[in-house]
Write a protein that holds these residues in place. Sequence first.
Motif, PDB file in Angstrom:
ATOM      1  N   GLY A  86       0.819  -1.205   0.000  1.00  0.00           N
ATOM      2  CA  GLY A  86       0.000   0.000   0.000  1.00  0.00           C
ATOM      3  C   GLY A  86       0.848   1.249   0.000  1.00  0.00           C
ATOM      4  O   GLY A  86       2.050   1.213   0.298  1.00  0.00           O
ATOM      5  N   ALA A  88       0.647   5.703   0.813  1.00  0.00           N
ATOM      6  CA  ALA A  88      -0.041   6.919   1.235  1.00  0.00           C
ATOM      7  C   ALA A  88       0.708   8.115   0.665  1.00  0.00           C
ATOM      8  O   ALA A  88       1.943   8.161   0.723  1.00  0.00           O
ATOM      9  CB  ALA A  88      -0.107   7.013   2.754  1.00  0.00           C
ATOM     10  N   GLU A 101      -4.652  14.036   1.798  1.00  0.00           N
ATOM     11  CA  GLU A 101      -3.933  12.780   1.576  1.00  0.00           C
ATOM     12  C   GLU A 101      -4.821  11.782   0.850  1.00  0.00           C
ATOM     13  O   GLU A 101      -6.049  11.934   0.805  1.00  0.00           O
ATOM     14  CB  GLU A 101      -3.451  12.172   2.886  1.00  0.00           C
ATOM     15  N   ARG A 103      -4.818   7.305   0.028  1.00  0.00           N
ATOM     16  CA  ARG A 103      -4.179   5.994   0.221  1.00  0.00           C
ATOM     17  C   ARG A 103      -4.753   5.017  -0.805  1.00  0.00           C
ATOM     18  O   ARG A 103      -5.943   5.072  -1.127  1.00  0.00           O
ATOM     19  CB  ARG A 103      -4.429   5.466   1.639  1.00  0.00           C
ATOM     20  N   GLU A 104      -3.894   4.138  -1.297  1.00  0.00           N
ATOM     21  CA  GLU A 104      -4.376   3.125  -2.209  1.00  0.00           C
ATOM     22  C   GLU A 104      -3.455   1.914  -2.199  1.00  0.00           C
ATOM     23  O   GLU A 104      -2.263   2.030  -1.869  1.00  0.00           O
ATOM     24  CB  GLU A 104      -4.524   3.680  -3.624  1.00  0.00           C
ATOM     25  N   GLU A 377      -1.267   3.892  10.886  1.00  0.00           N
ATOM     26  CA  GLU A 377      -0.801   4.135   9.528  1.00  0.00           C
ATOM     27  C   GLU A 377      -0.385   5.578   9.300  1.00  0.00           C
ATOM     28  O   GLU A 377       0.400   5.867   8.394  1.00  0.00           O
ATOM     29  CB  GLU A 377      -1.911   3.767   8.536  1.00  0.00           C
ATOM     30  N   LEU A 381       3.227   8.740   6.889  1.00  0.00           N
ATOM     31  CA  LEU A 381       3.083  10.000   6.166  1.00  0.00           C
ATOM     32  C   LEU A 381       3.630  11.162   6.991  1.00  0.00           C
ATOM     33  O   LEU A 381       4.307  12.054   6.462  1.00  0.00           O
ATOM     34  CB  LEU A 381       1.614  10.236   5.813  1.00  0.00           C
TER      35      LEU A 381
END
Length: 422
Positions: A86, A88, A101, A103-104, A377, A381
């Motif tokens: 993943g 971010a 932001e 996320r993917e 998480e 970032l």
Amino acid sequence: MAGERTDGLVAVLEAIRAGAGVTQTQIARRLGLGRTVVAQRVARLEGAGLVVQDGRAPSNGGRAPRLLRLRAAAGLVAGVDIGATGMAVGLADLTGAVLTEVREPIDVSDGPDVVLGRAEHLLTVLLDALDDPPPVWGVGIGVPGPVEFATSRPVAPPIMPGWDGHPIRERLSARFGAPVWVDNDVNVLALGELRANPAAAAVGDLLYVKIGTGIGAGLVSGGRVHRGVNGCAGDVGHVAVAEADTVVCRCGNVGCLEAVAGGDALAREGRRLAEGGSSPVLAELLAARGSLTAADVTAAAERGDPAARAVLARAGRLVGATLATLVSFYNPGLVVLGGGVVHAGDHVLAAIRESVYRRSLPLATRTLRIEPSTLGEAAGLAGAVHLVLDNVFSPARLPLWLAHGSPSGLPEVASAEVRLPA
């Protein structure tokens, strides 16, 4: 700029950055500098557009003193946190506050062109969505593999085929016209915890341990990330453990901690339990999905499956035994545990705690706290953003761009040969 004046300027700027508002008198008292010197440094920072007045402090009988703060909106900092599965991407102001932001899921094994191309696209989309955005001051990137910090290039990363020696800095600098810093993802997580978690900042000496697909540690000493000479300090996932002496690790060696306690190892062990009939719960999950993950093992443990609980407890004990050595050697005040395996449940956390407290020196654990990350998480970032801020505002880097007004348009600020703390 003379060294003494530079140090004084940086110290004044740091005092202003540290709070929501501070007066010149408070700065002078805190730093032990004369009021005239502080006034000169503040004037220089105001002239450069870095510091602004933000109201007035309560009066003590005379004219109320003005409050100073960093002009947070003067620039943007881009952060990219790349994991194994993943990513971010976000934009922050100059205080490190993340403004936007996204996320993917990604697969880091797809290679740098695919993954970095996607990161560039997402950052561009975020920038285009802002009305009249200020310039990008820098880009910070975390990647899940060893990084030579001086060059920002990955070095033989086990789970990142095609990334070895890739010029990440040069690519992103050319795209965004700003300095770029790249670091190992666990160092970035440790930095994020240090800057965004008040408890971590108060301790100053901590270990951040990520247990996910792989296992790694970030070391913070005296409030600074310790990277070692070449940038690979904290690579605990490839420490040899006796219980793994017949298991081949993805790095090519035999006996690594990661090979028996990382996320892939837990998934492999879960499949063995399912196929061997030792875990009806995991057998059910395997039949439904055709594969198992570490999260499935945790889910089975939460449902009371004794075999799954035993697997997690063993992984926790193995990780804890390695950390016990680090705790006795390094004597941190805080061990922060992150990563999908830790956040999925308490079974691994409990086993790690028990092993560390039992096997470490009593003095090393007298005030030690072992806690899951409060940021989760978000730490990655936050750390990527502060990787930029810590560098652009450092005594070594600030003089390189101050006359220009910002580091935007000066990618060479990141690659300039300056002596930085390890």
